[in-house]
Motif scaffolding. Structure first.
Motif, PDB file in Angstrom:
ATOM      1  N   GLU A   1      10.125  -8.374   4.131  1.00  0.00           N
ATOM      2  CA  GLU A   1       8.871  -9.124   3.105  1.00  0.00           C
ATOM      3  C   GLU A   1       7.663  -9.341   3.937  1.00  0.00           C
ATOM      4  OE1 GLU A   1      12.878 -10.602   1.916  1.00  0.00           O
ATOM      5  OE2 GLU A   1      12.520  -9.542   3.365  1.00  0.00           O
ATOM      6  N   MET A   2       7.402  -8.644   5.261  1.00  0.00           N
ATOM      7  CA  MET A   2       6.288  -8.710   6.034  1.00  0.00           C
ATOM      8  C   MET A   2       5.597  -8.346   5.692  1.00  0.00           C
ATOM      9  SD  MET A   2       4.752 -10.880   8.519  1.00  0.00           S
ATOM     10  CE  MET A   2       3.734 -10.102   9.277  1.00  0.00           C
ATOM     11  N   SER A   3       5.644  -7.131   4.619  1.00  0.00           N
ATOM     12  CA  SER A   3       4.569  -6.236   4.320  1.00  0.00           C
ATOM     13  C   SER A   3       4.384  -7.341   3.014  1.00  0.00           C
ATOM     14  CB  SER A   3       5.608  -5.249   3.560  1.00  0.00           C
ATOM     15  OG  SER A   3       6.199  -5.272   2.683  1.00  0.00           O
ATOM     16  N   THR A   4       4.070  -8.041   2.702  1.00  0.00           N
ATOM     17  CA  THR A   4       4.037  -8.777   1.583  1.00  0.00           C
ATOM     18  C   THR A   4       2.184  -9.765   1.906  1.00  0.00           C
ATOM     19  OG1 THR A   4       5.750 -10.769   1.328  1.00  0.00           O
ATOM     20  CG2 THR A   4       5.865  -9.188  -0.008  1.00  0.00           C
ATOM     21  N   VAL A   5       2.409 -10.083   2.862  1.00  0.00           N
ATOM     22  CA  VAL A   5       1.895 -11.139   3.661  1.00  0.00           C
ATOM     23  C   VAL A   5       0.127 -10.895   4.273  1.00  0.00           C
ATOM     24  CG1 VAL A   5       1.576 -12.282   6.135  1.00  0.00           C
ATOM     25  CG2 VAL A   5       3.856 -12.098   5.050  1.00  0.00           C
ATOM     26  N   TRP A   6      -0.018  -9.683   4.340  1.00  0.00           N
ATOM     27  CA  TRP A   6      -1.190  -9.295   5.187  1.00  0.00           C
ATOM     28  C   TRP A   6      -2.401  -9.183   4.356  1.00  0.00           C
ATOM     29  CZ3 TRP A   6      -0.753  -9.103  10.484  1.00  0.00           C
ATOM     30  CH2 TRP A   6       0.876  -8.141  10.919  1.00  0.00           C
ATOM     31  N   ASP A   7      -2.350  -8.549   3.025  1.00  0.00           N
ATOM     32  CA  ASP A   7      -4.056  -8.787   1.906  1.00  0.00           C
ATOM     33  C   ASP A   7      -3.567 -10.501   1.567  1.00  0.00           C
ATOM     34  OD1 ASP A   7      -3.411  -6.034   2.226  1.00  0.00           O
ATOM     35  OD2 ASP A   7      -2.681  -5.994   0.635  1.00  0.00           O
ATOM     36  N   PRO A   8      -2.843 -11.008   1.528  1.00  0.00           N
ATOM     37  CA  PRO A   8      -3.054 -12.266   0.979  1.00  0.00           C
ATOM     38  C   PRO A   8      -3.564 -13.329   1.893  1.00  0.00           C
ATOM     39  CG  PRO A   8      -1.240 -11.923   0.198  1.00  0.00           C
ATOM     40  CD  PRO A   8      -0.893 -10.858   0.486  1.00  0.00           C
ATOM     41  N   ALA A   9      -2.988 -13.153   3.482  1.00  0.00           N
ATOM     42  CA  ALA A   9      -3.488 -13.782   4.414  1.00  0.00           C
ATOM     43  C   ALA A   9      -5.089 -13.359   4.614  1.00  0.00           C
ATOM     44  CB  ALA A   9      -2.295 -13.098   5.886  1.00  0.00           C
ATOM     45  N   ALA A  10      -5.287 -12.286   5.026  1.00  0.00           N
ATOM     46  CA  ALA A  10      -6.147 -12.092   4.644  1.00  0.00           C
ATOM     47  C   ALA A  10      -7.277 -12.337   3.775  1.00  0.00           C
ATOM     48  CB  ALA A  10      -6.873  -9.935   4.780  1.00  0.00           C
ATOM     49  N   SER A  11      -6.872 -12.601   3.032  1.00  0.00           N
ATOM     50  CA  SER A  11      -8.081 -12.731   1.684  1.00  0.00           C
ATOM     51  C   SER A  11      -8.113 -14.371   1.923  1.00  0.00           C
ATOM     52  CB  SER A  11      -7.251 -13.135   0.374  1.00  0.00           C
ATOM     53  OG  SER A  11      -7.532 -11.668  -0.007  1.00  0.00           O
ATOM     54  N   MET A  12      -7.087 -15.146   2.384  1.00  0.00           N
ATOM     55  CA  MET A  12      -7.328 -16.664   2.770  1.00  0.00           C
ATOM     56  C   MET A  12      -7.996 -16.637   3.855  1.00  0.00           C
ATOM     57  SD  MET A  12      -3.854 -18.507   4.394  1.00  0.00           S
ATOM     58  CE  MET A  12      -4.219 -17.581   6.517  1.00  0.00           C
ATOM     59  N   LEU A  13      -7.975 -16.078   4.560  1.00  0.00           N
ATOM     60  CA  LEU A  13      -9.079 -16.040   5.838  1.00  0.00           C
ATOM     61  C   LEU A  13     -10.412 -16.077   4.840  1.00  0.00           C
ATOM     62  CD1 LEU A  13      -8.514 -17.333   8.766  1.00  0.00           C
ATOM     63  CD2 LEU A  13      -6.816 -16.031   7.657  1.00  0.00           C
ATOM     64  N   PHE A  14     -11.013 -15.095   4.102  1.00  0.00           N
ATOM     65  CA  PHE A  14     -12.036 -14.237   4.061  1.00  0.00           C
ATOM     66  C   PHE A  14     -12.722 -15.941   3.025  1.00  0.00           C
ATOM     67  CE2 PHE A  14     -14.928 -13.193  -0.290  1.00  0.00           C
ATOM     68  CZ  PHE A  14     -15.834 -12.611   1.018  1.00  0.00           C
ATOM     69  N   ASP A  15     -12.052 -16.249   1.927  1.00  0.00           N
ATOM     70  CA  ASP A  15     -11.706 -17.357   1.148  1.00  0.00           C
ATOM     71  C   ASP A  15     -12.760 -18.354   1.638  1.00  0.00           C
ATOM     72  OD1 ASP A  15     -11.309 -14.940  -1.185  1.00  0.00           O
ATOM     73  OD2 ASP A  15      -9.804 -15.934  -1.435  1.00  0.00           O
ATOM     74  N   ALA A  16     -11.982 -18.648   2.455  1.00  0.00           N
ATOM     75  CA  ALA A  16     -11.726 -19.771   3.432  1.00  0.00           C
ATOM     76  C   ALA A  16     -13.139 -19.985   4.263  1.00  0.00           C
ATOM     77  CB  ALA A  16     -10.605 -20.566   3.972  1.00  0.00           C
ATOM     78  N   VAL A  17     -13.997 -19.217   4.945  1.00  0.00           N
ATOM     79  CA  VAL A  17     -15.065 -19.137   5.997  1.00  0.00           C
ATOM     80  C   VAL A  17     -15.886 -18.760   4.903  1.00  0.00           C
ATOM     81  CG1 VAL A  17     -13.219 -18.254   8.096  1.00  0.00           C
ATOM     82  CG2 VAL A  17     -14.438 -17.047   7.287  1.00  0.00           C
ATOM     83  N   SER A  18     -15.601 -17.715   4.080  1.00  0.00           N
ATOM     84  CA  SER A  18     -16.796 -17.457   3.318  1.00  0.00           C
ATOM     85  C   SER A  18     -17.637 -19.095   2.137  1.00  0.00           C
ATOM     86  CB  SER A  18     -16.740 -16.310   2.040  1.00  0.00           C
ATOM     87  OG  SER A  18     -15.951 -16.792   1.207  1.00  0.00           O
ATOM     88  N   GLY A  19     -16.100 -19.728   2.031  1.00  0.00           N
ATOM     89  CA  GLY A  19     -16.447 -21.080   1.100  1.00  0.00           C
ATOM     90  C   GLY A  19     -16.531 -20.721  -0.097  1.00  0.00           C
ATOM     91  N   LYS A  20     -16.013 -19.358  -0.180  1.00  0.00           N
ATOM     92  CA  LYS A  20     -15.080 -19.531  -1.341  1.00  0.00           C
ATOM     93  C   LYS A  20     -14.919 -20.251  -2.252  1.00  0.00           C
ATOM     94  CE  LYS A  20     -13.561 -15.769  -4.933  1.00  0.00           C
ATOM     95  NZ  LYS A  20     -12.540 -14.504  -4.467  1.00  0.00           N
ATOM     96  N   LYS A  21     -13.205 -20.576  -1.484  1.00  0.00           N
ATOM     97  CA  LYS A  21     -12.525 -21.957  -2.072  1.00  0.00           C
ATOM     98  C   LYS A  21     -12.174 -22.596  -0.509  1.00  0.00           C
ATOM     99  CE  LYS A  21      -9.626 -18.748  -3.693  1.00  0.00           C
ATOM    100  NZ  LYS A  21      -7.696 -17.961  -4.420  1.00  0.00           N
ATOM    101  N   ASP A  22     -12.039 -23.702  -0.437  1.00  0.00           N
ATOM    102  CA  ASP A  22     -11.827 -25.437   0.283  1.00  0.00           C
ATOM    103  C   ASP A  22     -10.585 -24.621   1.383  1.00  0.00           C
ATOM    104  OD1 ASP A  22      -9.640 -26.972  -0.486  1.00  0.00           O
ATOM    105  OD2 ASP A  22     -10.225 -26.751  -2.276  1.00  0.00           O
ATOM    106  N   THR A  23     -10.106 -25.203   2.324  1.00  0.00           N
ATOM    107  CA  THR A  23      -9.695 -24.617   3.429  1.00  0.00           C
ATOM    108  C   THR A  23      -7.516 -24.968   2.664  1.00  0.00           C
ATOM    109  OG1 THR A  23     -10.509 -24.232   5.405  1.00  0.00           O
ATOM    110  CG2 THR A  23      -7.843 -24.752   5.691  1.00  0.00           C
ATOM    111  N   LYS A  24      -7.930 -25.954   2.352  1.00  0.00           N
ATOM    112  CA  LYS A  24      -6.351 -26.089   1.671  1.00  0.00           C
ATOM    113  C   LYS A  24      -6.166 -25.311   0.582  1.00  0.00           C
ATOM    114  CE  LYS A  24      -5.306 -30.800   3.309  1.00  0.00           C
ATOM    115  NZ  LYS A  24      -5.167 -32.826   3.050  1.00  0.00           N
TER     116      LYS A  24
END
Length: 420
Positions: free
Chosen positions: A376-399
């Motif tokens: 199941e770890m194979s499902t984590v990498w891409d969403p987690a990367a998007s999570m960081l980008f979305d938050a730090v770029s301001g595309k989404k709030d952190t929560k």
């Protein structure tokens, strides 16, 4: 090595399910596949390990009478071909695998179950990296984890706290030439989840519960993860825009460090060679403690010796793996490769060489967390990367960013592996 490791995780998602179709007959063939004469072994390694393995094989041949044939090739391609090679009888008897592939390949029936020899001096962290659901599918060979590199021409000693890094960022000599008010004093590729995990884990975040074994419990949206992401955002506010480029940030970091414009970075031991080649006067240390006083809890990784399920000489292969993971051979492995041995006694020997990189990896590994090795770890990498980008770029709030990522991971797990 880091890029290869992440690539291997991505490949697993496609290879893992396809291989299930072959596992049924593969597992039935294990007994017949292990009916070789025990006097001939084939070992498959990358070219960089050929010289060491050749010497080890010669010593093993004298001790056991078993002839060892060495084949070289790309490590990940060899693992990706295992499903077919196990069925066709072309699988080697011994090969290497990154820890992040061991549990998944073992669960998919592509690796033989192994026993860890007492002489391998395995510690709890490395044992966890090769064990899944109570079964062991590899023998730890190498430990790796992220460390801090710093430029000795710019700072006299390594920062020990992130507060020191924040002070460093105020120094105008690290101002980024093309963007006013931006600094490159300290850089880390935090839109890459492998690099960011230590920041989240040090604040109480985690991937899966029960020490990385429970995919129903995902801790990437808890308070600790949110604190970690929020802290990362304070750095992205200081950093050049290019640090948000998920594909280009790593190159920006390396370029800035090698050109003497960055004092400290977080990177892996695999980068040392390129820094030496660039003639950077660098030092290596553990990653500074976080603002909360906790350690930056990186993923613990590295490589293991494994025995493919299609090995025709599984018993002899196990003996050779025991030989390779002995203290004497692990010392020889370090001398030949400068890669930190998993064997704890050989690790002390390596630390005694007073090599900064070796010492930093060993010390950082003490607070590292075993990377989850379930499929199941194979499902984590891409969403987690998007999570960081979305938050730090301001595309989404952190929560929103962390909750969306966890939802996607859960949905993908259900789709790929079914509800458990």
């Amino acid at each position: 090595m880091k890029r290869k490791m992440l690539k291997s995780v991505a490949v697993l998602g496609t290879v893992g399910l396809a291989s299930l179709l072959l596992v049924a007959c593969g597992s039935k063939n294990n007994k017949s596949a292990s009916s070789g004469d025990g006097k001939n072994l084939t070992v498959y390694v990358e070219k960089q390990y050929e010289k060491y393995v050749k010497k080890a094989a010669e010593a093993f041949e004298k001790e056991s009478g078993t002839k060892v044939t060495i084949k070289t090739g790309d490590q990940l391609k060899g693992l990706e071909n295992l499903s077919l090679d196990n069925q066709s009888g072309k699988a080697p008897d011994v090969m290497m695998s990154p820890y992040d592939r061991v549990g998944s390949l073992g669960s998919d029936g592509q690796l033989s179950e192994m026993k860890l020899d007492k002489g391998s001096m395995t510690d709890d962290t490395t044992k966890a990296l090769v064990t899944t659901k109570g079964k062991t599918y590899g023998a730890p060979a190498v430990i790796e984890t992220l460390v801090m590199y710093y430029n000795k021409n710019l700072i006299s000693k390594a920062p020990t706290t992130f507060a020191e890094l924040e002070e460093l960022a105020k120094d105008s000599k690290y101002a980024f030439a093309n963007e006013n008010g931006k600094t490159t004093a300290f850089l880390a590729d935090w839109t890459n989840f492998y690099y960011t995990y230590g920041l989240l884990a040090g604040n109480g975040g985690y991937v899966f519960g029960k020490n990385g074994t429970d995919p129903k419990d995902i801790g990437l949206a808890n308070d600790g993860s949110i604190k970690g992401v929020e802290y990362a955002k304070t750095w992205y506010a200081k950093w050049p825009k290019g640090m948000q480029d998920t594909k280009g940030a790593a190159n920006l970091i390396q370029t800035q460090f090698q050109s003497g414009k960055t004092a400290a970075i977080i990177e892996g031991p695999w980068k040392a060679a390129s820094f030496k080649e660039a003639k950077v006067n660098y030092g290596v240390a553990t990653i500074p403690t976080l603002p909360n006083g906790k350690n930056y809890q990186t993923f613990g990784g590295g490589k293991a010796w494994v025995i493919p399920a299609g090995s025709k000489n599984a018993k002899a292969a196990q003996k050779f793996v025991n030989f390779l993971t002995s203290t004497e051979q692990q010392k020889a492995f370090y001398d030949a490769t400068n890669e930190v041995p998993a064997n704890t006694e050989a690790r002390k020997y390596a630390e005694g060489k007073n090599d900064e990189l070796t010492s930093a990896v060993i010390k950082q590994f003490q607070s590292a967390q075993p990377m989850p090795n379930i499929s199941e770890m194979s499902t984590v990498w891409d969403p987690a990367a998007s999570m960081l980008f979305d938050a730090v770029s301001g595309k989404k709030d952190t929560k929103t960013a962390v909750n969306d990522a966890v939802k996607l991971i859960k949905d993908t797990i259900n789709q790929k592996f079914g509800k458990k």
